[in-house]
Write an enzyme that holds these catalytic residues in place. Sequence first.
Site, short mmCIF file in Angstrom:
data_model
loop_
_atom_site.label_atom_id
_atom_site.label_comp_id
_atom_site.label_asym_id
_atom_site.label_seq_id
_atom_site.Cartn_x
_atom_site.Cartn_y
_atom_site.Cartn_z
N CYS A 290 12.05 -11.94 -10.93
CA CYS A 290 12.64 -10.60 -10.88
C CYS A 290 13.89 -10.59 -11.76
O CYS A 290 14.99 -10.93 -11.32
CB CYS A 290 12.99 -10.22 -9.44
SG CYS A 290 13.65 -8.54 -9.27
N GLU B 176 7.48 9.34 0.74
CA GLU B 176 6.56 8.56 1.57
C GLU B 176 6.18 7.26 0.89
O GLU B 176 5.97 6.24 1.55
CB GLU B 176 5.32 9.39 1.89
CG GLU B 176 5.62 10.59 2.80
CD GLU B 176 4.44 11.53 2.93
OE1 GLU B 176 3.56 11.49 2.05
OE2 GLU B 176 4.41 12.30 3.90
#
Length: 418
Positions: free
Chosen positions: A59, A388
């Site tokens: 990352c 969501e």
Amino acid sequence: MKALASRGRLDSVSQHMASHPQYLESFLRTQHYILYMDGPLPLQYRHYIAIMAAARHHCRYLVSLHTAQFLRAGGERVWLQGLEAAPPRLRHLDHINKVLAHQPWLTSRSHIQALLKSGEQCWSLAELVQAVVLLAHCHSLCSFVFGCGADAEPLPMSMSVPPPLPPHRIPHGTPPAYCPCDAANGNTTVPLTPSVPLERTPRRRSLDSSYDVAFLRERIQKSQEEKERRGDRLLHSQTLLNTDMEEEEEMECSTDPSRFVSDPEFGYQEFARQDEDHLQVLRVQDYSWEDHGFSLVNRLYSDIGHLLDDRFRSVAALPSTHSPDLQRAIWNYIHWIYGIRYDDYNYGEVNQLLEKGLKLYIKAVACYPDATKTPLCTLHWAPFKPAEKVHVDLLVMEARLQAELLYALRAITQHMIA
């Protein structure tokens, strides 16, 4: 506003989480406490451990971020040459970092004893607990970063853009071709959505959908092309209040994560394929966060238990158009992947409530985020609104965080009572 005032800029992670402000506040409070508040580890150690954790998933976003913070905290620049240049005490964390990141069920009492053994480079129990919490926090945050696409967004102007990944790099934990793990209670084939190609021969629908990796990659490519056509871009502008000196410092901070990784071949392996009795499935009835983990971590690392518990409660209380049963299915599915079982849960509900593409996405982001790449963040084929989708990413992150903590804290408990 609080984050902007204290940091001088609003990072990409906070921008994505801002659709759920109650959770964001809890997350930032916990992260600030781990990285900057009272604790046995010096600040430069904390940021270097965060670099080690983020590097396991390649990352670059988090590696660059913590590299800058490491230097600001007075860290030795030579340590950034790679893991071999770090002090022995930090290098000794490499094995437990690797195991927690990819196969946390392998964490054992022997790992804890090796770090706590007497000697000049040993860790104290309090130091180790803070280090373990930080490792688990950063591993799970990698899942959120890749899931929401923050790793593909431009770094703040004061950070240089990392060079492209070498073409020969092998992701940690390439998705396997097939896993025979079936759902409990005889849950058979469930109708697929129209976007999922039907097979000529019906077969049982597995709780683990990793055999559809080719399908997943095709959807990833299509979703990215669709995203580019729409010009759907998240906010890239960053409010900067840094001095010219800080900008110049951070320009030098982009670091290749691979130099902090040993044993790059080690990655996620299917827990369900292995001998569960040998690996000792973690049954929540025997060791849970509420009854065991919370009290232990709070006793050894003051107040962190309350902060982590608030995070778990905050993500569970987020408003959603979907039922609580769906949220529980997502949480329990992630724990199933990591070998954690709930005896009072009917795992057939996972197949009933989670659409196939969503299960593929959840497992990819939870288990091998560096292999998923960021196009997965669109999930445009699933009936989710932007807030969501972020909610799903938060559930993945928190469920993974709790899973790693349970295995690590259980190993510490076993060491303490031995």
